[in-house]
Design an enzyme around this catalytic site. Structure first.
Site, PDB file in Angstrom:
ATOM      1  N   THR A  11       0.858  -1.183   0.000  1.00  0.00           N
ATOM      2  CA  THR A  11       0.000   0.000   0.000  1.00  0.00           C
ATOM      3  C   THR A  11       0.894   1.233   0.000  1.00  0.00           C
ATOM      4  O   THR A  11       2.102   1.146   0.258  1.00  0.00           O
ATOM      5  CB  THR A  11      -0.928   0.013   1.231  1.00  0.00           C
ATOM      6  OG1 THR A  11      -1.789   1.147   1.157  1.00  0.00           O
ATOM      7  CG2 THR A  11      -0.139   0.056   2.524  1.00  0.00           C
ATOM      8  N   HIS A  61      15.711  38.385  37.105  1.00  0.00           N
ATOM      9  CA  HIS A  61      14.747  39.356  36.547  1.00  0.00           C
ATOM     10  C   HIS A  61      15.463  40.434  35.710  1.00  0.00           C
ATOM     11  O   HIS A  61      14.919  41.509  35.483  1.00  0.00           O
ATOM     12  CB  HIS A  61      13.929  40.035  37.655  1.00  0.00           C
ATOM     13  CG  HIS A  61      13.424  39.104  38.701  1.00  0.00           C
ATOM     14  ND1 HIS A  61      12.242  38.414  38.576  1.00  0.00           N
ATOM     15  CD2 HIS A  61      13.961  38.715  39.887  1.00  0.00           C
ATOM     16  CE1 HIS A  61      12.062  37.656  39.650  1.00  0.00           C
ATOM     17  NE2 HIS A  61      13.101  37.815  40.449  1.00  0.00           N
ATOM     18  N   SER A 103      24.851  48.669  10.574  1.00  0.00           N
ATOM     19  CA  SER A 103      23.682  49.484  10.252  1.00  0.00           C
ATOM     20  C   SER A 103      23.996  50.341   9.038  1.00  0.00           C
ATOM     21  O   SER A 103      25.116  50.844   8.899  1.00  0.00           O
ATOM     22  CB  SER A 103      23.315  50.377  11.442  1.00  0.00           C
ATOM     23  OG  SER A 103      22.414  51.389  11.060  1.00  0.00           O
ATOM     24  N   ARG A 127      19.027  35.972  14.788  1.00  0.00           N
ATOM     25  CA  ARG A 127      18.546  34.993  13.804  1.00  0.00           C
ATOM     26  C   ARG A 127      18.183  33.676  14.494  1.00  0.00           C
ATOM     27  O   ARG A 127      17.170  33.056  14.168  1.00  0.00           O
ATOM     28  CB  ARG A 127      19.614  34.745  12.736  1.00  0.00           C
ATOM     29  CG  ARG A 127      19.170  33.794  11.639  1.00  0.00           C
ATOM     30  CD  ARG A 127      20.282  33.570  10.625  1.00  0.00           C
ATOM     31  NE  ARG A 127      20.647  34.800   9.941  1.00  0.00           N
ATOM     32  CZ  ARG A 127      21.685  34.906   9.113  1.00  0.00           C
ATOM     33  NH1 ARG A 127      22.464  33.860   8.886  1.00  0.00           N
ATOM     34  NH2 ARG A 127      21.958  36.056   8.531  1.00  0.00           N
ATOM     35  N   ARG A 136      -7.431   6.326   9.799  1.00  0.00           N
ATOM     36  CA  ARG A 136      -6.543   7.403   9.331  1.00  0.00           C
ATOM     37  C   ARG A 136      -7.305   8.350   8.441  1.00  0.00           C
ATOM     38  O   ARG A 136      -8.394   8.042   7.937  1.00  0.00           O
ATOM     39  CB  ARG A 136      -5.344   6.848   8.555  1.00  0.00           C
ATOM     40  CG  ARG A 136      -5.683   6.225   7.214  1.00  0.00           C
ATOM     41  CD  ARG A 136      -4.432   6.063   6.362  1.00  0.00           C
ATOM     42  NE  ARG A 136      -4.739   5.449   5.080  1.00  0.00           N
ATOM     43  CZ  ARG A 136      -4.553   4.170   4.801  1.00  0.00           C
ATOM     44  NH1 ARG A 136      -4.080   3.367   5.738  1.00  0.00           N
ATOM     45  NH2 ARG A 136      -4.843   3.684   3.611  1.00  0.00           N
ATOM     46  N   SER A 155      -1.531  15.671   5.010  1.00  0.00           N
ATOM     47  CA  SER A 155      -0.480  15.432   4.019  1.00  0.00           C
ATOM     48  C   SER A 155       0.206  16.724   3.577  1.00  0.00           C
ATOM     49  O   SER A 155       1.432  16.840   3.607  1.00  0.00           O
ATOM     50  CB  SER A 155      -1.068  14.706   2.800  1.00  0.00           C
ATOM     51  OG  SER A 155      -0.080  14.526   1.811  1.00  0.00           O
TER      52      SER A 155
END
Length: 436
Positions: free
Chosen positions: A101, A149, A243, A257, A283, A288
Site C-alpha cells: 500500500t 529578573h 547598520s 537569527r 486514518r 499530508s
C-alpha cells in the site's frame, strides 16, 4: 525568479537540504521497492534475479519530468512514481509495489528520512556541547555579576553561566538519544494495518526539535543581553556592516537569527500535535500537505540554529575586565549578603539587620537615580553595622564573592558532560564553518 524558502537559500546546511530533497525522498522509495521485491522472492513469489537487478540499476536515476506528467494524470503521487519506475524498468514493471500500500513507501520512506536527519542533528548537538564544555572550563573562575529578573543580584562566574546553557542542551541530547533508540519502522502492513501512520512519532520528533529550539532561544537571548552590557560580542566580520545609517553599530544579528528561527520551530510543534490528534478512526490524509511543509522546515531550521550556535560559541569574544567593572559597580549591594551574615554571627538580630540594609540600599539607589551620582553606599552600610572596611576587605574581592561557582562547574563537567562526550563524540562529525 520563483520563491524559495530562506531556509534553503540562506540558512540550512547542504547535508540537511540533501536529506529533505526530492531526490533523497524518492530514491528511498525505490530502495524500499527493491527490498520488497527481494523479500517477496525469498518467500517464493515468482520474481527473478534479473528483475531485481534491473530495479537496482535504475534506483537512483529518477526522471522527475516523467513523474510530474504521470501525477497530472493520476492525481496520485505514489502511482506516478510506480509508473515512472516501471517505464525505466520494463522487465520488472509488473512486480513493482506488489502487495504493498502507499503507506509502505510513504511512511517507511519518511521514517528513514527523519532518522537520517536526526543523526545529523545528533552529531551537531554533541559538537556544540563539546564547544560549550571547553568554554565553561575556560571561564570557570571568571567573576561576573549575576542577574535575576535582569536586575543585578549576586556574583557568579561566566563559566557557571555557560553551564546553564550546557545543561539545557545536555538534556536535549539525552532526549534525542532516547528518541533515536526507540524508533520503530512500519515494515510491510496492509492498507489499514497497525502502525500504518506514524504521526505520533512525528509529534515526538517535533517535540524534541522544539526543545532544542527553546534551549537555543534562551542561550541566544542571553548573548543579546550580555552584548548590550558590552561583556561579550558575537563574531563580527572585518567588513561587516552593523547598520546602513549608524556606522558604529555592532548588532548581534546571528543571535537574533537564532531567536527568530527558534520561535519558528517551537510554533511548528503545534502542527504535529494537530496532525496526530486529527487522524480519524484508522486514518485520514488532511495532514499530508501540512506535513510536507512542517517537517522539512523544522529540520532545516534546527540544523540552521545548531550551525549558528556552534560558530558563535567558537568565536565568542569575552571581556572579563568589563565584567569586573560591572561587579565592582554593584559591590555595595552585593556585599549586603556578607554583611547580613557577619552581623548575625556577632549576635545582631538577622531580621532587623535585613530591614536596616534594605532601607539604606533603597535610599542609595533612589539618590543615584535622581542625581546621577552614586553615593558611597559601602561606607554607609559598614558604618551603620559598626564594621571597618579593612576587616571585610578580603571577603569583598570579586573572586571571593563567587562562592562555589568554580567547583560546581568542574563537578558538572566531570560528572555530567564528560561521560556523554566520551561515548558519543566522534571525529566523523563536522559542522560547516560560517564566515564572519
Amino acid at each position: 525568479m520563483n520563491y524559495e524558502t530562506p531556509l534553503n537559500t540562506r540558512y540550512a546546511s547542504a547535508e540537511m537540504k540533501e536529506i529533505f530533497s526530492p531526490h533523497f525522498k524518492y530514491k528511498t522509495w525505490r530502495k524500499l521497492w527493491v527490498a520488497l521485491a527481494e523479500g517477496e522472492k525469498d518467500l517464493g513469489i515468482n520474481i527473478t534475479d534479473e528483475q531485481i537487478a534491473e530495479l537496482k540499476a535504475k534506483q537512483h536515476s529518477i526522471d522527475f519530468e516523467k513523474v510530474r506528467a504521470f501525477e497530472r494524470e493520476t492525481r496520485h503521487e505514489v502511482m506516478a512514481h510506480i509508473h515512472a519506475y516501471g517505464e525505466d524498468c520494463p522487465d520488472a514493471k509488473g512486480i513493482i509495489h506488489l502487495g504493498a500500500t502507499s503507506s509502505y513507501v510513504m511512511d517507511n520512506g519518511d521514517l528513514m528520512q527523519l532518522k537520517t536527519g536526526l543523526k545529523v542533528l545528533k552529531g551537531k548537538l554533541i559538537l556544540l556541547i563539546e564547544k560549550l564544555n571547553h568554554l565553561a572550563l575556560q571561564e570557570a573562575e571568571t567573576p561576573c555579576l549575576g542577574y535575576t529578573h535582569f536586575q543585578p543580584a549576586q556574583a557568579t562566574t561566566f563559566g557557571k553561566r555557560i553551564c546553564l546553557y550546557l545543561q539545557d542542551f545536555l538534556t536535549d541530547f539525552k532526549d534525542l538519544l532516547y528518541l533515536m533508540e526507540d524508533f520503530p519502522f512500519l515494515g510491510v502492513k496492509g492498507t489499514i494495518g497497525t502502525q500504518s501512520f506514524p504521526r505520533k512519532q512525528e509529534l515526538r520528533i517535533l517535540s524534541c526539535l522544539a526543545s532544542i529550539a527553546s534551549s537555543a532561544h534562551k542561550y541566544a537571548t542571553d548573548l543579546r543581553l550580555l552584548s548590550h552590557l558590552g561583556e561579550i560580542e558575537e563574531p563580527f566580520g572585518q567588513k561587516q556592516v552593523g547598520s546602513s545609517a549608524m556606522p558604529y553599530k555592532r548588532n548581534p544579528i546571528f543571535s537574533e537569527r537564532i531567536c527568530g528561527l527558534s520561535r519558528f520551530i517551537m510554533n511548528l510543534w503545534h502542527n504535529s500535535a494537530d496532525n496526530a490528534s486529527l487522524q480519524w478512526l484508522e486514518r485520514s490524509l488532511d495532514d499530508s500537505s501540512n506535513r510536507r511543509l512542517t517537517i522539512p522546515e523544522a529540520f532545516l531550521a534546527t540544523d540552521s540554529i545548531l550551525n549558528l550556535l556552534y560558530s558563535i560559541t567558537d568565536g565568542l569574544k569575552i571581556y572579563p575586565k568589563l565584567m569586573e567593572t560591572h561587579l565592582l559597580e554593584h559591590l555595595p549591594y552585593i556585599s549586603t549578603e556578607i554583611l547580613l551574615a557577619a552581623a548575625a554571627l556577632q549576635g545582631k538580630d538577622r531580621q532587623k539587620t535585613h530591614e536596616q540594609l534594605r532601607v539604606l540600599t533603597f535610599e542609595a539607589a533612589k539618590q543615584k537615580k535622581e542625581t546621577g551620582k552614586a553615593p558611597d553606599l559601602l561606607k554607609t552600610l559598614l558604618d551603620a553595622l559598626g564594621f571597618s572596611e579593612k576587616a571585610l576587605s578580603d571577603e569583598l574581592k570579586p573572586e571571593k564573592l563567587t562562592g562555589r561557582s568554580k567547583e560546581q562547574v568542574i563537578a558538572f563537567l566531570k560528572l555530567e558532560v564528560e561521560p556523554i562526550l566520551e561515548k558519543h563524540l566522534t571525529l566523523e562529525t563536522t559542522i560547516p564553518t560560517i564566515e564572519f
